[in-house]
Design a protein around this motif. Structure first.
Motif, short mmCIF file in Angstrom:
data_model
loop_
_atom_site.label_atom_id
_atom_site.label_comp_id
_atom_site.label_asym_id
_atom_site.label_seq_id
_atom_site.Cartn_x
_atom_site.Cartn_y
_atom_site.Cartn_z
N ALA A 100 3.43 7.40 12.78
CA ALA A 100 2.39 8.34 13.18
C ALA A 100 2.39 8.50 14.69
O ALA A 100 2.76 7.58 15.41
N SER A 101 1.97 9.68 15.14
CA SER A 101 1.78 9.85 16.57
C SER A 101 0.60 8.98 16.97
O SER A 101 -0.34 8.82 16.21
N SER A 102 0.69 8.42 18.15
CA SER A 102 -0.39 7.55 18.60
C SER A 102 -1.48 8.40 19.22
O SER A 102 -1.20 9.40 19.88
N PRO A 103 -2.73 8.01 19.02
CA PRO A 103 -3.80 8.78 19.64
C PRO A 103 -3.64 8.80 21.16
O PRO A 103 -4.03 9.75 21.83
N ASP A 104 -3.00 7.75 21.72
CA ASP A 104 -2.78 7.71 23.17
C ASP A 104 -1.87 8.83 23.63
O ASP A 104 -1.91 9.28 24.76
N GLU A 105 -0.98 9.25 22.72
CA GLU A 105 -0.02 10.29 23.08
C GLU A 105 -0.58 11.68 22.79
O GLU A 105 0.13 12.66 22.87
N SER A 126 -4.90 6.55 -0.87
CA SER A 126 -3.87 5.52 -0.98
C SER A 126 -4.17 4.61 -2.16
O SER A 126 -5.22 4.71 -2.79
N LEU A 141 0.84 -1.20 0.00
CA LEU A 141 0.00 0.00 0.00
C LEU A 141 0.88 1.25 0.00
O LEU A 141 1.92 1.28 0.66
N ALA A 144 -4.08 12.65 -0.51
CA ALA A 144 -5.25 12.45 -1.37
C ALA A 144 -5.89 11.09 -1.11
O ALA A 144 -7.09 10.93 -1.30
#
Lengths: 95, 243, 320
Positions: A62-67, A26, A8, A24
């Motif tokens: 990617a930054s983690s949503p937890d962080e 993937s 991907l 845009a």
């Protein structure tokens, strides 16, 4: 590579000069060259772009949503970074 | 320049180039819903649409585009036999694309550089067909240098269609083109791609093939008759109707 | 991550608050398993519908009666492949790859819109699909642009924008036929007669029988009920049919002053369920063609993967 499952890729398109590349979408492609061509066919077939980047999705950290809090909270208390922080007398223009 | 007045355009040349584009576009359109991967559905359709656009412009120079496409008999079509060849497998289609797009790019390149009546059209089309050649080259490399099976199929595609390539270099009335240079350039480009794809240029008759020049004279292969029967049937069933 | 994990309840509260505030859920956010599963099912079905939906229209590409119509039809079928790709990408953000979804489609374990199990018998069917089938799809899809799941909503924004020409070309095509010769007019009327009822079925079963509706509405995956959207579609189509000079095949169709809507006849839900069960006119044909294209393309996909493998190795060696 034995698998025929193509990796991907994330596609970023600069829609016109002066703007930055924007995500845009993937697509799948066997390699970078084909990814670029597939992206051109898929994401710019209505002349939406002047430049394309493709990046293997696996290559994105990617930054983690937890962080989320430690990452983004510090900025939230710096309103002076935003233009609306400043009161400007009425009648002053072009600021 | 907004296109030459119809009277100055050599009719036979407009038909030859227009029919090439029309017929190849039709063949590529047959892939819709059958491509090996979704991304390729989009790519093949893009190429087909470019060619159809070229065909419409060229046929309109020669007359009414629909009358010419739908009401001529098989013997009146002036396309080369290469473009009417059935799709075969994906490798056959890519071989046909490689041979034809390389030719078209060089041909339009020369026409665009000249000051003949086709120069404005060629200048636009050369950008499109250069992408078609790029697409064909990338796939030739991947199929030739992919797996054993794809190598075998790509070689078969190149071999089977080779004898239809000689016709590409038969001079067309009304086109101011250096045909020898065109053929040399074509051979160089195709050889380079084929070599890089670990394949070899086919041997066997090309310029001397009996087909050479035939399509431009209105002599076509059997599958072409069935192709235009399908293409023209509905239009011909309703004489005078507008759509 | 080894940070102290808040218990699932806290995550769920954040999720609920995000949905309640009409903000978007993004791929790496925590989400209930059932929310994820519902989305994968719905997005996959939507993606499958786009690519299966190419077939009935592609059936007419080689016979399009004018070069203008041929170009339009090719571009439209191409868009459908593109829309399928956008949607498979959206599903992929939920952790389900395209290959897995295609395998499920080919094995008959995931659905696509039943409307594509009807055949395109004449050229006018291309127009009827554009006007009615795309019209119904747009009525369904416009609210999805505000769906709570970000990647799906964004894909839908793109799709709706690109699809605006699909419905118009269908309407224009039918108008040309309706105003054309007697034979052309009859062809158009016949197509509308055959596509009208299946189009109404595209909104899904009536609200009281719809299995997934209530939860999907609560999660803001879905914004309006099946019956609500169906009514909206009927109200839109009636005046459009009049302008076309074509009749809609429903003797019970009439304006209801009190409701401010058109009443319409009973839908044959037995037919709907039969087609859904696989007994429509083209179910087998559609899946077989899809499976065949996929299987016959396997060697091409393998070749490209093998080439990429060889050349990235060669590249690494060259650098070493």
């Amino acid at each position: 590579m034995t698998s025929a499952d193509w990796p991907l890729w994330e596609v970023f398109v600069r829609s016109r000069r002066g703007l930055s590349h924007t995500h845009a979408g993937s697509l799948h492609a066997p390699d970078a060259e084909m990814a670029l061509r597939n992206a051109r066919d898929l994401y710019t077939r209505r002349s939406e772009g002047v430049s394309i980047w493709v990046v293997p999705s696996a290559g994105i950290t990617a930054s983690s949503p937890d962080e989320k809090d430690p990452f983004f909270e510090p900025a939230a208390d710096k309103p002076y970074r935003h233009p609306t922080f400043y009161d400007i007398p009425e009648g002053v223009r072009h600021l | 320049m907004t296109g030459a007045p119809v009277s100055t355009v050599p009719l036979s040349a407009a038909l030859a180039l227009g029919d090439d584009a029309l017929v190849l576009s039709h063949r590529l359109g047959e892939w819709a819903g059958h491509a090996p991967v979704l991304e390729e559905e989009v790519a093949l359709a893009n190429i087909a649409l470019d060619l159809l656009g070229q065909a419409r412009t060229l046929l309109s120079l020669a007359g009414d585009e629909d009358e010419l496409a739908y009401l001529r008999e098989e013997r009146a079509f002036r396309n080369v036999q290469l473009v009417e060849q059935p799709n075969g497998d994906f490798a056959h289609t890519i071989a046909r694309q490689l041979y034809f797009a390389t030719y078209q790019e060089l041909l339009y390149g020369q026409l665009a550089a000249g000051d003949g009546p086709f120069a404005p059209l060629a200048a636009k089309a050369v950008k499109e067909v250069s992408y078609h050649r790029d697409h064909a080259e990338h796939w030739t490399l991947r199929l030739g240098d992919g797996t054993e099976e794809s190598h075998r199929r790509m070689r078969a595609g190149l071999d089977d269609l080779w004898r239809f390539t000689g016709e590409l270099f038969e001079p067309v009335d009304g086109l101011d083109v250096d045909w020898t240079a065109l053929r040399d350039g074509w051979l160089t480009l195709v050889t380079k791609t084929v070599d890089q794809a670990t394949l070899a240029l086919p041997t066997g008759p090309q310029l001397g093939a009996w087909t050479a020049g035939a399509g431009r004279q209105g002599i076509h292969t059997e599958p072409f008759g069935r192709m235009i029967a399908e293409m023209q049937h509905l239009h011909r069933s309703h004489p005078g109707a507008t759509w | 991550m080894t940070t102290t994990a808040p218990e699932a309840g806290a995550y769920e509260a954040v999720f609920d608050a995000t949905v309640a505030a009409d903000e978007r859920i993004e791929p790496r956010d925590w989400m209930p398993d059932a929310y994820r599963a519902t989305l994968v099912r719905q997005i996959a079905q939507h993606a499958h519908s786009e690519i299966i939906g190419m077939q009935p229209e592609a059936n007419w590409i080689t016979r399009a009666p004018s070069l203008r119509r041929k170009a339009i039809l090719m571009a439209k079928v191409q868009d459908e492949a593109g829309h399928g790709l956008y949607l498979y990408s959206a599903a992929e953000t939920l952790g389900t790859g395209r290959d897995e979804l295609l395998d499920k489609l080919h094995a008959g374990r995931q659905r696509y819109s039943s409307i594509f199990n009807y055949p395109t018998l004449t050229w006018a069917d291309v127009g009827a699909i554009g006007w009615l089938v795309d019209g119904a799809a747009i009525t369904n899809q416009v609210p999805l642009c505000r769906c709570s799941y970000g990647p799906y909503a964004r894909a839908m924004v793109r799709i709706c924008k690109e699809e605006s020409f699909h419905q118009r070309q269908g309407y224009e095509l039918l108008l040309a036929l309706s105003r054309g010769t007697e034979a052309q007019h009859a062809m158009a009327q016949d197509a509308v007669d055959r596509w009208w009822w299946p189009s109404l079925m595209m909104f899904g079963p009536p609200d009281d029988e719809s299995a997934h509706s209530a939860q999907s509405m609560a999660w803001k995956i879905k914004r309006h009920s099946n019956d609500e959207l169906r009514q909206r579609f009927v109200d839109i189509c009636v005046p459009q049919a009049e302008s076309l000079g074509l009749a809609l095949p429903d003797p019970d169709l009439r304006w209801n002053e009190e409701r401010g809507h058109h009443d319409f006849g009973a839908i044959d839900w037995d037919e709907f369920h039969e087609v859904l069960r696989g007994n429509g006119p083209c179910n087998d044909q559609r899946i077989n063609q899809r499976r065949q294209a996929h299987e016959e393309g396997a060697w091409v996909r393998e070749a490209a993967a093998a080439y990429a493998g060889k050349h990235s190795e060669a590249h690494r060696e060259a650098q070493a």
